[in-house]
Design a protein around this motif. Structure first.
Motif, PDB file in Angstrom:
ATOM      1  N   PRO A 125      -2.650  -3.668  -2.449  1.00 27.88           N
ATOM      2  CA  PRO A 125      -2.306  -2.319  -2.014  1.00 27.88           C
ATOM      3  C   PRO A 125      -1.340  -2.317  -0.845  1.00 27.88           C
ATOM      4  N   CYS A 126      -0.718  -1.173  -0.645  1.00 25.26           N
ATOM      5  CA  CYS A 126       0.148  -1.007   0.519  1.00 25.26           C
ATOM      6  C   CYS A 126      -0.720  -1.192   1.765  1.00 25.26           C
ATOM      7  N   THR A 295       8.592  -3.146  -4.938  1.00 15.29           N
ATOM      8  CA  THR A 295       8.021  -1.813  -4.693  1.00 15.29           C
ATOM      9  C   THR A 295       8.848  -1.041  -3.674  1.00 15.29           C
ATOM     10  N   ARG A 301       8.388   3.472  -9.778  1.00 18.67           N
ATOM     11  CA  ARG A 301       7.622   2.642 -10.720  1.00 18.67           C
ATOM     12  C   ARG A 301       8.466   2.215 -11.918  1.00 18.67           C
ATOM     13  N   GLU A 322       3.136  -3.626  -5.105  1.00 17.16           N
ATOM     14  CA  GLU A 322       1.940  -2.925  -4.615  1.00 17.16           C
ATOM     15  C   GLU A 322       1.104  -2.378  -5.774  1.00 17.16           C
ATOM     16  N   HIS A 324      -2.731  -0.432  -6.605  1.00 16.62           N
ATOM     17  CA  HIS A 324      -3.812   0.364  -5.994  1.00 16.62           C
ATOM     18  C   HIS A 324      -4.700   0.910  -7.118  1.00 16.62           C
ATOM     19  N   PRO A 327      -3.464   5.231  -7.152  1.00 17.31           N
ATOM     20  CA  PRO A 327      -2.325   5.487  -6.246  1.00 17.31           C
ATOM     21  C   PRO A 327      -2.231   6.941  -5.769  1.00 17.31           C
ATOM     22  N   ASP A 333       2.306   5.160   0.798  1.00 17.68           N
ATOM     23  CA  ASP A 333       3.125   4.844  -0.387  1.00 17.68           C
ATOM     24  C   ASP A 333       2.455   5.233  -1.707  1.00 17.68           C
ATOM     25  N   GLN A 337       3.057   2.945  -5.697  1.00 17.64           N
ATOM     26  CA  GLN A 337       2.122   1.884  -6.082  1.00 17.64           C
ATOM     27  C   GLN A 337       1.745   2.071  -7.556  1.00 17.64           C
TER      28      GLN A 337
END
Ligand code: PEP
Ligand code: MN
Length: 366
Positions: A125-126, A295, A301, A322, A324, A327, A333, A337
């Motif tokens: 993740p970010c 990213t 994306r 990234e 998640h 997201p 962000d 992600q």
């Protein structure tokens, strides 16, 4: 007659050798003077001194060369000596392939980055947000063969009112899940005062784009010898980026990986512009591994797959992306992600899927 010529030529050969010896002796003295001038910070070229030497030579000249020829011969000698002095002045940069021809391989424990090793994939993740979020991502990516997890605990946010990261608690969470799933952990350090906590909890320190020229931080991280990922600044030239890496190497840290993350241009369709020539150039000019952060460079994306292919095509030693669990609710962000389903698609489309252990040429053909 022929015999006389032969005898004279033998004397000339001897004189040639004697002249060479004298010229070399003279050059060594000039080099010594050059080194002292460098120490004093004065210029190597002194036209007054050169004029005096030429005057002395022409005054002593008894022929058969004319004064003009004597001057021209000695000027060539002076110029050659000057070139020696200037060359010895040139800094030998530790990042340069001229000082270190072999590719550097940086190891995060048993995970190699660089040279002929298979491209590394850093995913996560970010920001580190919670134990549950980190556990979900770590389990998911480790099942897919990813070896290195990212997660920001200290976040450099443009807006001071936005989520700033969990701090040291975030580092602890990252370490915990990475140990649980046998992953290496990378996180961004923003302040040299946090170094001890990073050395304890992270396997690799990230110096972010906004801190690329934070020289106090570079020196501290350089002294730590921990593997470090040095992102390129938002508006940094390649030279500034490589010089920032030079600080790390100069302080004794050989474990430096460069990361191109896109630069700021006039283009608005992307968050930043991925500078693929910078990746290729960094590989040519330096011996350090180079990664591409797909990213932050595109910020979209739908560009993750093509930017990954572009990065690897120009020689990148790995990719950062990234991921998640959800997201839409990410604390930073959230627009760029990818979720787990998208990450699986990404792996399939880039050829990473089930191929992480293979050599890059078997996967990509280059
Ligand atoms: C990050 O990787 O979390 C980050 C902030 O990246 P950058 O420094 O490249 O903007
Ligand atoms: Mn981010």
């Amino acid at each position: 007659m022929q015999e006389t010529i032969q005898a004279l030529r033998i004397r000339i050969d001897t004189l040639n050798l004697e002249l060479l010896r004298l010229l070399s002796e003279r050059a060594s003295l000039a080099e010594e003077i050059g080194a002292l001038q460098t120490q004093m910070g004065t210029s190597h070229y002194d036209p007054v001194r050169e004029g005096e030497m030429l005057d002395a030579l022409t005054a002593a000249n008894r022929g058969p060369f004319s004064n003009g020829v004597v001057k021209s011969l000695f000027k060539s000698i002076f110029q050659a000596s000057m070139q020696l002095e200037v060359a010895s002045d040139k800094v030998k940069y530790l990042t340069s392939r001229q000082t270190h021809t072999e590719d550097t391989v940086v190891y995060l424990g048993d995970v190699p980055i660089g040279s002929t090793h298979s491209p590394v994939l850093i995913a996560g993740p970010c920001s580190v947000e919670s134990a549950e979020q980190m556990d979900a991502v770590a389990q998911f990516i480790s099942e897919r063969g990813v070896k290195v997890m990212r997660g920001g605990a200290f976040k450099p946010r443009t807006d001071p009112y936005s989520f700033q990261g969990l701090g040291v608690e975030g580092l602890r969470l990252g370490r915990e899940v990475c140990d649980r799933y046998d992953l290496k952990f990378i996180s961004e350090i923003m302040d040299a005062k946090d170094l001890d906590a990073f050395v304890e909890h992270a396997d690799m320190l990230q110096i972010g784009a906004r801190n690329m020229q934070n020289f106090t931080l570079l020196k501290a991280v350089g002294r730590s010898k921990k593997p470090v990922l040095l992102k390129r600044g938002l508006s940094a030239t390649i030279e500034e980026w490589v010089m920032a890496a030079e600080y790390l190497l100069y302080e004794g840290n050989q474990n430096v990986v460069l990361c191109e993350r896109g630069i700021r241009t006039y283009e608005k369709y992307t968050r930043n512009t991925l500078d693929v020539s910078a990746v290729a150039l960094a590989k040519l000019e330096t011996h350090l591994p180079v990664l591409v952060d797909v990213t932050h460079s595109g910020g979209r994306r739908d560009l993750l797959v093509p930017l990954t292919k572009a990065g690897l095509a120009v020689g990148a030693d790995g990719i950062m992306i990234e991921v998640h669990p959800n997201p839409a609710v990410a604390l930073s962000d959230n627009k760029q992600q990818v979720d787990f389903r998208e990450f699986d698609r990404y792996l399939n489309e880039t050829g990473y899927h089930n191929k992480l252990s293979e050599k890059r040429h078997e996967v990509y053909g280059f």
